[in-house]
Write an enzyme that holds these catalytic residues in place. Sequence first.
Site, PDB file in Angstrom:
ATOM      1  N   ASP A  73       0.821  -1.206   0.000  1.00  0.00           N
ATOM      2  CA  ASP A  73       0.000   0.000   0.000  1.00  0.00           C
ATOM      3  C   ASP A  73       0.858   1.261   0.000  1.00  0.00           C
ATOM      4  O   ASP A  73       1.434   1.625   1.032  1.00  0.00           O
ATOM      5  CB  ASP A  73      -0.914  -0.035   1.240  1.00  0.00           C
ATOM      6  CG  ASP A  73      -1.697   1.248   1.422  1.00  0.00           C
ATOM      7  OD1 ASP A  73      -2.024   1.599   2.573  1.00  0.00           O
ATOM      8  OD2 ASP A  73      -1.972   1.919   0.401  1.00  0.00           O
ATOM      9  N   ASP A 108      -2.017   5.642  -5.128  1.00  0.00           N
ATOM     10  CA  ASP A 108      -2.260   4.771  -3.986  1.00  0.00           C
ATOM     11  C   ASP A 108      -2.635   3.354  -4.399  1.00  0.00           C
ATOM     12  O   ASP A 108      -3.779   3.079  -4.762  1.00  0.00           O
ATOM     13  CB  ASP A 108      -3.379   5.378  -3.123  1.00  0.00           C
ATOM     14  CG  ASP A 108      -3.622   4.579  -1.873  1.00  0.00           C
ATOM     15  OD1 ASP A 108      -4.569   4.901  -1.131  1.00  0.00           O
ATOM     16  OD2 ASP A 108      -2.863   3.620  -1.631  1.00  0.00           O
TER      17      ASP A 108
HETATM   18  C1  LIG Z   1     -10.363   6.145  -0.426  1.00  0.00           C
HETATM   19  S1  LIG Z   1      -9.565   5.466   0.923  1.00  0.00           S
HETATM   20  C2  LIG Z   1     -10.327   3.929   0.923  1.00  0.00           C
HETATM   21  C3  LIG Z   1      -9.332   2.852   0.767  1.00  0.00           C
HETATM   22  N1  LIG Z   1      -9.956   1.543   0.849  1.00  0.00           N
HETATM   23  C4  LIG Z   1     -10.262   0.892  -0.241  1.00  0.00           C
HETATM   24  O1  LIG Z   1     -10.048   1.278  -1.361  1.00  0.00           O
HETATM   25  C5  LIG Z   1     -10.848  -0.498   0.032  1.00  0.00           C
HETATM   26  C6  LIG Z   1      -9.696  -1.485  -0.100  1.00  0.00           C
HETATM   27  C7  LIG Z   1     -10.089  -2.807   0.444  1.00  0.00           C
HETATM   28  C8  LIG Z   1      -9.931  -3.909  -0.322  1.00  0.00           C
HETATM   29  C9  LIG Z   1     -10.270  -5.161   0.153  1.00  0.00           C
HETATM   30  C10 LIG Z   1     -10.801  -5.297   1.396  1.00  0.00           C
HETATM   31  C11 LIG Z   1     -10.962  -4.167   2.191  1.00  0.00           C
HETATM   32  C12 LIG Z   1     -10.610  -2.921   1.718  1.00  0.00           C
HETATM   33  O2  LIG Z   1     -11.850  -0.806  -0.931  1.00  0.00           O
HETATM   34  C13 LIG Z   1     -12.909   0.066  -0.993  1.00  0.00           C
HETATM   35  O3  LIG Z   1     -13.058   0.974  -0.207  1.00  0.00           O
HETATM   36  N2  LIG Z   1     -13.726  -0.137  -2.037  1.00  0.00           N
HETATM   37  C14 LIG Z   1     -13.560  -1.277  -2.935  1.00  0.00           C
HETATM   38  C15 LIG Z   1     -14.858  -1.967  -3.165  1.00  0.00           C
HETATM   39  C16 LIG Z   1     -15.934  -0.967  -3.606  1.00  0.00           C
HETATM   40  N3  LIG Z   1     -17.202  -1.654  -3.801  1.00  0.00           N
HETATM   41  C17 LIG Z   1     -16.100   0.118  -2.553  1.00  0.00           C
HETATM   42  C18 LIG Z   1     -14.805   0.808  -2.335  1.00  0.00           C
HETATM   43  C19 LIG Z   1      -8.295   2.864   1.858  1.00  0.00           C
HETATM   44  O4  LIG Z   1      -8.594   3.150   2.987  1.00  0.00           O
HETATM   45  N4  LIG Z   1      -7.082   2.467   1.439  1.00  0.00           N
HETATM   46  C20 LIG Z   1      -5.989   2.357   2.429  1.00  0.00           C
HETATM   47  C21 LIG Z   1      -5.315   1.001   2.310  1.00  0.00           C
HETATM   48  C22 LIG Z   1      -6.369  -0.106   2.388  1.00  0.00           C
HETATM   49  C23 LIG Z   1      -6.997  -0.194   3.778  1.00  0.00           C
HETATM   50  C24 LIG Z   1      -7.973  -1.346   3.867  1.00  0.00           C
HETATM   51  C25 LIG Z   1      -7.318  -2.670   3.512  1.00  0.00           C
HETATM   52  C26 LIG Z   1      -6.651  -2.627   2.167  1.00  0.00           C
HETATM   53  C27 LIG Z   1      -5.687  -1.446   2.067  1.00  0.00           C
HETATM   54  C28 LIG Z   1      -5.024   3.528   2.197  1.00  0.00           C
HETATM   55  O5  LIG Z   1      -4.271   3.361   1.001  1.00  0.00           O
HETATM   56  C29 LIG Z   1      -5.838   4.778   2.064  1.00  0.00           C
HETATM   57  N5  LIG Z   1      -5.138   5.956   2.571  1.00  0.00           N
HETATM   58  C30 LIG Z   1      -4.467   6.736   1.681  1.00  0.00           C
HETATM   59  C31 LIG Z   1      -3.883   7.904   2.115  1.00  0.00           C
HETATM   60  C32 LIG Z   1      -4.016   8.289   3.469  1.00  0.00           C
HETATM   61  C33 LIG Z   1      -4.650   7.460   4.342  1.00  0.00           C
HETATM   62  C34 LIG Z   1      -5.242   6.259   3.900  1.00  0.00           C
HETATM   63  O6  LIG Z   1      -5.839   5.471   4.659  1.00  0.00           O
END
Ligand SMILES: CSC[C@H](NC(=O)[C@H](Cc1ccccc1)OC(=O)N1CCC(N)CC1)C(=O)N[C@@H](CC1CCCCC1)[C@@H](O)Cn1ccccc1=O
Length: 332
Positions: free
Chosen positions: A36, A221
Site C-alpha cells: 500500500d 495509492d
Molecule cells: C479512499 S480510501 C479507501 C481505501 N480503501 C479501499 O479502497 C478499500 C480497499 C479494500 C480492499 C479489500 C478489502 C478491504 C478494503 O476498498 C474500498 O473501499 N472499495 C472497494 C470496493 C468498492 N465496492 C467500494 C470501495 C483505503 O482506505 N485504502 C488504504 C489502504 C487499504 C486499507 C484497507 C485494507 C486494504 C488497504 C489507504 O491506502 C488509504 N489511505 C491513503 C492515504 C491516506 C490514508 C489512507 O488510509
Amino acid sequence: ATGSAPAVPIDERFDIAYVTPVTIGTPPQTLMLDFDTGSSDLWVFSSHMPPFQVRGQEIYTPDESSTARLLEGHTWSIMYGDGSASRGNVYVDTFAVGGLTVLNQAVQTAQQVSASFTSATNIDGLVGLGFSTLNTVRPESQLTFFDNAKASLDNPVFTADLKYMAAGTYDFGFIDRAKYTGEITYVPIDPDPGYWIFTSSGYAVGASSNFSATPIIGIADTGTSLVYLPTAVLTAYYRQVQGATNSRSYGGYVFPCDSALPSFTFGVGEERFTIPASYIRYAPVTEGSATCFGGLQSSSELGINIWGDVALKAAFVVFDSRSPPRIGWAKK
Ligand SMILES: CSC[C@H](NC(=O)[C@H](Cc1ccccc1)OC(=O)N1CCC(N)CC1)C(=O)N[C@@H](CC1CCCCC1)[C@@H](O)Cn1ccccc1=O
C-alpha cells in the site's frame, strides 16, 4: 540487489485489492500482504489476535521464529480512509519479498483488527510503501521495508505494474524496460506528509479530444481500489452515462451495468493516460445486480484526490525515492 514479486487480485471477479507473497521469520512463514503506497506500516495478522477475529487469514507466530525479537514497549494503531483499523505490538524479524531479504525489519503484529479486515479473508496484512514519516509505531516510529532495503538496491526505486483482472508485478531496485512502451514521464512528488502526492495536468472524458488542463493534486495509492476525484470532474464524466446517479444508499455513483461508458483520460505532464470503460464499470453493487458501482468516485468526503488501482492499472508506474523524490508514468 533487486526484487520482483507478483501482485495478485484477491478476487477473480473484480480488482478490489492485490496481495503479494512475503516470508517472515526463521523458518520462513508465508503471508499474502497488500502493498500500500498510501500508508507506511508493515502489519500482519498474528498469533496475538483473538481467534474469532481471524477468518481464514494466514497468521505470523513470532514464538515460532528463532529470529523474532519483541520491540519492548512499542505499540502501533492505524485507521485507514475506509474506516478500517488495526493495532498491536511490534517485533523485529527477517522479512523477504521477491528475492529481497531485509534483516531486522519492524513487523507490526496485530492484536485487534476491525471487522472489515476480518472479512477480507484473502488479506493477511499490509506492507506500507509510503514515506516512513507516516509510520504509527510509538514511542519510536519504524522504517518501511523499502527504506530498510534502499541502500542495498541497485536503484532507490520500486515500480507497480498492476493489471485488470490478472496478476501484475511489483519490482524493487530496477526499472524493467520490457514492462512499458515509449518513455517514462516523471513529475515531482511532495513527500509531505508522507504519501506519493503529485499533480496531474488535467483530464478528458473519453479519449483526450476535449482535454481540460486543470491541475489535480492527488496521491498514487496502490492500496485504494478506485479513483477519487473532485466533484466537477465526476459530474463531467457521469453526465455522459445514461441513468447514472450519485446514490446515497450505495455511497457513490452507480449506473445501469449495460449503460455505455466513456473512457477517462488523465494527464501527467504532456503525456495522456486513458482508463478504459471496462475498468470504470467496476462491479455490480451486490452479487447479480443490474446496477453497477463506478470506478470513478468523488473525493469530496476524503479531502484528498486518490489515483487508486483503477488508474494505476492503466499505466506502468515508477516510485522513485531519489532526492528529490519523483513519480514516473509510462504506457504499457
Ligand atoms: C479512499 S480510501 C479507501 C481505501 N480503501 C479501499 O479502497 C478499500 C480497499 C479494500 C480492499 C479489500 C478489502 C478491504 C478494503 O476498498 C474500498 O473501499 N472499495 C472497494 C470496493 C468498492 N465496492 C467500494 C470501495 C483505503 O482506505 N485504502 C488504504 C489502504 C487499504 C486499507 C484497507 C485494507 C486494504 C488497504 C489507504 O491506502 C488509504 N489511505 C491513503 C492515504 C491516506 C490514508 C489512507 O488510509
